[in-house]
Design an enzyme around this catalytic site. Sequence first.
Site, PDB file in Angstrom:
ATOM      1  N   ASP A  71      -7.653  -8.601   5.803  1.00 51.28           N
ATOM      2  CA  ASP A  71      -8.718  -8.413   6.735  1.00 51.28           C
ATOM      3  C   ASP A  71      -9.106  -7.048   6.758  1.00 51.28           C
ATOM      4  O   ASP A  71      -8.505  -6.116   6.560  1.00 51.28           O
ATOM      5  CB  ASP A  71      -8.255  -8.950   7.959  1.00 51.28           C
TER       6      ASP A  71
ATOM      7  N   ASP B  83       0.933  -1.240  -0.162  1.00 49.07           N
ATOM      8  CA  ASP B  83      -0.002  -0.061  -0.259  1.00 49.07           C
ATOM      9  C   ASP B  83       0.754   1.117   0.189  1.00 49.07           C
ATOM     10  O   ASP B  83       1.377   1.813  -1.132  1.00 49.07           O
ATOM     11  CB  ASP B  83      -0.825  -0.137   1.026  1.00 49.07           C
TER      12      ASP B  83
ATOM     13  N   PHE C 255      -9.607  -0.088  -0.302  1.00 53.26           N
ATOM     14  CA  PHE C 255      -9.555  -1.253   0.788  1.00 53.26           C
ATOM     15  C   PHE C 255      -9.938  -2.472   0.449  1.00 53.26           C
ATOM     16  O   PHE C 255     -11.137  -2.561  -0.267  1.00 53.26           O
ATOM     17  CB  PHE C 255     -10.296  -0.819   2.004  1.00 53.26           C
ATOM     18  N   VAL C 256      -9.277  -3.404   0.257  1.00 58.23           N
ATOM     19  CA  VAL C 256      -9.735  -4.878  -0.083  1.00 58.23           C
ATOM     20  C   VAL C 256      -9.531  -5.801   1.172  1.00 58.23           C
ATOM     21  O   VAL C 256      -8.806  -5.718   2.043  1.00 58.23           O
ATOM     22  CB  VAL C 256      -8.817  -5.269  -1.255  1.00 58.23           C
TER      23      VAL C 256
HETATM   24  P1  IMP Z   1       1.754  -0.643   3.665  1.00 57.32           P
HETATM   25  O1  IMP Z   1       3.036  -0.331   4.653  1.00 57.32           O
HETATM   26  O2  IMP Z   1       1.124   0.761   3.863  1.00 57.32           O
HETATM   27  O3  IMP Z   1       2.503  -0.816   2.321  1.00 57.32           O
HETATM   28  O4  IMP Z   1       0.959  -1.664   4.010  1.00 57.32           O
HETATM   29  C1  IMP Z   1       1.125  -2.910   4.149  1.00 57.32           C
HETATM   30  C2  IMP Z   1       0.247  -3.668   5.067  1.00 57.32           C
HETATM   31  O5  IMP Z   1      -1.076  -2.950   5.191  1.00 57.32           O
HETATM   32  C3  IMP Z   1      -0.214  -5.192   4.350  1.00 57.32           C
HETATM   33  O6  IMP Z   1       0.932  -6.142   4.600  1.00 57.32           O
HETATM   34  C4  IMP Z   1      -1.668  -5.329   4.918  1.00 57.32           C
HETATM   35  O7  IMP Z   1      -1.516  -5.898   6.037  1.00 57.32           O
HETATM   36  C5  IMP Z   1      -2.156  -3.872   5.166  1.00 57.32           C
HETATM   37  N1  IMP Z   1      -3.135  -3.450   4.291  1.00 57.32           N
HETATM   38  C6  IMP Z   1      -2.667  -2.197   3.260  1.00 57.32           C
HETATM   39  N2  IMP Z   1      -3.886  -2.243   2.350  1.00 57.32           N
HETATM   40  C7  IMP Z   1      -4.692  -3.380   2.774  1.00 57.32           C
HETATM   41  C8  IMP Z   1      -5.974  -3.589   2.194  1.00 57.32           C
HETATM   42  O8  IMP Z   1      -6.612  -3.048   1.219  1.00 57.32           O
HETATM   43  N3  IMP Z   1      -6.867  -4.373   2.961  1.00 57.32           N
HETATM   44  C9  IMP Z   1      -6.083  -5.218   4.188  1.00 57.32           C
HETATM   45  N4  IMP Z   1      -4.854  -4.860   4.523  1.00 57.32           N
HETATM   46  C10 IMP Z   1      -4.459  -3.947   3.802  1.00 57.32           C
END
Ligand code: IMP
Length: 189
Positions: free
Chosen positions: A171, A115, A164-165
């Site tokens: 989850d 993300d 969001f997915v």
């Molecule tokens: P980042 O550090 O912002 O890249 O987020 C990574 C982590 O956030 C992922 O490993 C997920 O656990 C969680 N995450 C990010 N986007 C989503 C989503 O759309 N649905 C569910 N979990 C998410």
Amino acid sequence: MSSNLAETKKTILCRGERFRLYLDRDTIQQRVRALGEAISRDYEGKRPILIGVLNGAFMFLADLMRAIDIDCEVDFLKLSSYGASKISSGVVHELKKIDADLAGRHVLIVEDIVDTGLSMAFIIRKVQEEGPASVRTVTLLHKEEATRDEVPLDYVGFRIPNLFVIGYGLDYGQLGRNLPDLYILDDAA
Ligand code: IMP
């Protein structure tokens, strides 16, 4: 065909919010098989170690490993989650460390979703400290628009919009992980 898995629904409610079907199980499995084949070709003779990021990546990792037909190993690390929120807290905590010795190993980091890129950047730094022979990354999903931290992504399943997915291991406040298909927040709702 009979199956003990729940049937695919077009829309579902999770924690009172509506999500619509985004990627069905067949589409996911087809892509995971292609990723497994590519990894098998690229890592022939290298015995890679796959590092799964808990909790979200457990389902993808299980299918990905079964699609890899060369010798490979697995270990896990666990990072802090979003809690019951749909927005990243912007802070990453390590809740479980990698146990395996990564020195001289070919490491493949396996994420469910990238993300902001904060978590992946954090993990790459951690792994690099262990002196691996190589580090590459696999993510099932990439929210390109949301990624602020520059992270090298070597194998990407699907590029998705910044919504969001849930499902297939992902989850919303710990719910939705058991869905065999992927659902996206219904922005029209
Ligand atoms: P980042 O550090 O912002 O890249 O987020 C990574 C982590 O956030 C992922 O490993 C997920 O656990 C969680 N995450 C990010 N986007 C989503 C989503 O759309 N649905 C569910 N979990 C998410």
